[in-house]
Motif scaffolding. Structure first.
Motif, short mmCIF file in Angstrom:
data_model
loop_
_atom_site.label_atom_id
_atom_site.label_comp_id
_atom_site.label_asym_id
_atom_site.label_seq_id
_atom_site.Cartn_x
_atom_site.Cartn_y
_atom_site.Cartn_z
N UNK A 67 0.82 -1.20 0.00
CA UNK A 67 0.00 0.00 0.00
C UNK A 67 0.86 1.26 0.00
N UNK A 68 0.42 2.24 -0.75
CA UNK A 68 1.13 3.50 -0.83
C UNK A 68 1.06 4.21 0.53
N UNK A 69 2.23 4.61 1.04
CA UNK A 69 2.25 5.26 2.35
C UNK A 69 2.03 6.76 2.19
N UNK A 73 3.15 10.64 2.88
CA UNK A 73 4.47 11.26 2.96
C UNK A 73 4.52 12.46 3.90
N UNK A 119 -2.56 13.37 0.61
CA UNK A 119 -1.68 12.21 0.39
C UNK A 119 -0.32 12.46 1.02
N UNK A 179 -0.48 4.74 7.58
CA UNK A 179 0.68 4.01 7.09
C UNK A 179 1.75 4.97 6.59
N UNK A 180 2.93 4.90 7.20
CA UNK A 180 4.06 5.73 6.79
C UNK A 180 5.27 4.82 6.60
N UNK A 181 6.26 5.32 5.88
CA UNK A 181 7.51 4.57 5.71
C UNK A 181 8.32 4.75 6.98
#
Lengths: 251, 207
Positions: A1-3, A5, A220, A248-250
């Motif tokens: 899933x795209x985190x 930013x 986003x 959700x984050x990196x």
């Protein structure tokens, strides 16, 4: 899933990062390359560099700043400020920018968005929009670093920019910028709803909660400058908080 | 420290500054090549790609890269294809209908579905399939609107998810094709570049 930013912003003038950009008293806060690498080590997902002077004389200087910042970065770099032509954009990309942001020039001549997107791709073309409350439940586009109001309605302009080929929107609330009151969530929500490209929220962040609110409103990515420059918090702390709230984050 | 020589294909429209800076950080010494003989001569070759499919392929064709690149990749020689560079390996792309790619495999790039943000811009988790030498799990930075939704036969794949599973990267022999930008993917990306640069050396497979 795209985190999601978290993006520190470096407002630069004459090769130095300054604070209080849209206000009279500019204060020097450091070297762009040193701050960029420091934020990278804190876990920044990207760096945005906006050159607020960007006069003709400062052009060569701007490319040097981009080159210096690029050498130390292994994360994406978006550069804006004074981009008026394909040639300006090409110069920044050659110096090491990964994305180019257009603002005032696009509001005056929207075709530059089409041209940038056709030449370098939508993923490279960021439309930067400075929006101010119009007092009637909407927002107007303001250009030239917040100095010059236009007749453009901000949400319609965001939509038009994406139709013309912008691949990302950097959306700054001028009313909130520097106020520490948090992002303009209504603005973020409306922009994120009308377009399908990523929206970066900017202006007003003073705490980790503000970042969370903007992401909940549909952003986003979240951008901040002063908060990080002051050392009030770190990118790592903000991401830790967001993660604890289920974003959700990196890491 | 020994710098590993690596040749970067000059694709004209692509911005090479980030790729070159990334390769330098990974311990390489990049040289830019405009002459397609580099596809035969270079020990390690990077095929970057930023921009659109049709003009990119047209540029490769005009400069005579198409056949030498195809031969090199089919032979499994050390080649790193990045983003659009990876899409060039396929048969086609929805971005530019009717324009053939290098056709190392038949699969073509398709646009992400409309219910997710397009372009996909940002960091996405990468999960690994079987048999990979260079790739390991982590977060990769993407900036793309098109992707492969299935792995071609004979290639090992890593995966990410954006409105459904898509191919994050492919490996076969010493060929590494990444839909993401390893040069912009932080320490994880630099590690991947190092492993690929050390292809055949002791660093391979050290995930």
């Amino acid at each position: 899933m795209l985190t999601r930013r978290v993006i520190p912003c470096l407002d630069c003038r004459d090769g130095r990062v300054v604070k209080g950009v849209r206000f009279a008293d500019l204060r020097d806060v450091g070297s762009p390359s040193e701050l960029a690498t420091a934020y990278q080590s804190q876990g920044a997902d990207e760096i945005v560099l906006l050159d607020v002077a960007a006069t003709v004389e400062a052009r060569a200087h701007q490319a040097d700043t981009v080159r210096a910042v690029r050498e130390g970065l292994s994360i994406p770099l978006t550069v804006g400020g004074g981009v008026r032509s394909l040639k300006d954009a090409a110069r920044l990309l050659e110096a090491g920018a990964d994305k180019v942001a257009v603002n005032s020039a696009a509001a005056a001549q929207p075709e530059i968005i089409d041209a940038l997107s056709a030449e370098f791709g939508a993923q490279c073309t960021v439309l930067s929009v400075d929006a101010a409350d119009d007092g009637r439940g909407g927002w107007r586009v303001v250009v030239r670093s917040g100095k010059e109001p236009t007749a453009r309605e901000a949400i319609a302009w965001v939509r038009e920019g994406v139709e013309r080929g912008a691949g990302e929107i950097l959306l700054t609330s001028l009313d909130r910028d520097g106020t520490r009151a948090g992002y303009d969530l209504m603005l973020v929500r409306q922009a994120a709803r009308v377009v399908n490209v990523p929206v970066i929220a900017s202006g007003g962040a003073a705490s980790a909660i503000h970042f969370f609110e903007a992401l909940e409103a549909g952003a986003d990515a979240v951008l901040a400058a002063g908060l990080f420059h002051e050392g009030a918090t770190t990118v790592g702390d903000v991401k830790g908080y967001l993660s604890s709230r289920g974003i959700e984050v990196r890491r | 420290m020994r710098f590993v020589p690596v040749t970067v294909v000059h694709t004209g429209v692509a911005n090479l500054a980030s790729v070159q800076a990334g390769l330098r950080r990974a311990g390489a010494e990049p040289v830019v090549a405009e002459d397609p003989r580099a596809a035969e001569d270079a020990e390690r070759l990077v095929l970057p790609g930023v921009g659109a499919f049709a003009p990119g392929m047209a540029r490769l064709a005009v400069c005579g890269w198409v056949e030498p690149l195809r031969k090199r990749i089919e032979a499994g020689r050390a080649t790193l294809a990045i983003c659009l560079g990876m899409q060039f390996l396929g048969g086609s792309s929805e971005e530019s209908r009717g324009i053939p790619g290098l056709s190392v495999f038949a699969e073509g790039a398709k646009r992400f579905p409309g219910h997710v943000r397009v372009p996909q811009i940002g960091w996405n988790a990468v999960t690994c399939g079987e048999g990979l030498r260079y790739l390991c799990e982590g977060y990769a930075y993407y900036a793309n609107s098109y992707r492969l939704d299935a792995a071609p036969q004979g290639w090992c794949a890593a995966w990410s998810d954006h409105g459904g599973r898509f191919v994050a990267a492919l490996e076969r022999g010493s060929v590494l094709a990444c839909q993401f930008h390893p040069e912009l993917s932080g320490p994880w990306g630099i590690g991947l570049l190092r492993r690929w640069l050390g292809a055949g050396g002791s660093e391979t497979g050290s995930c």
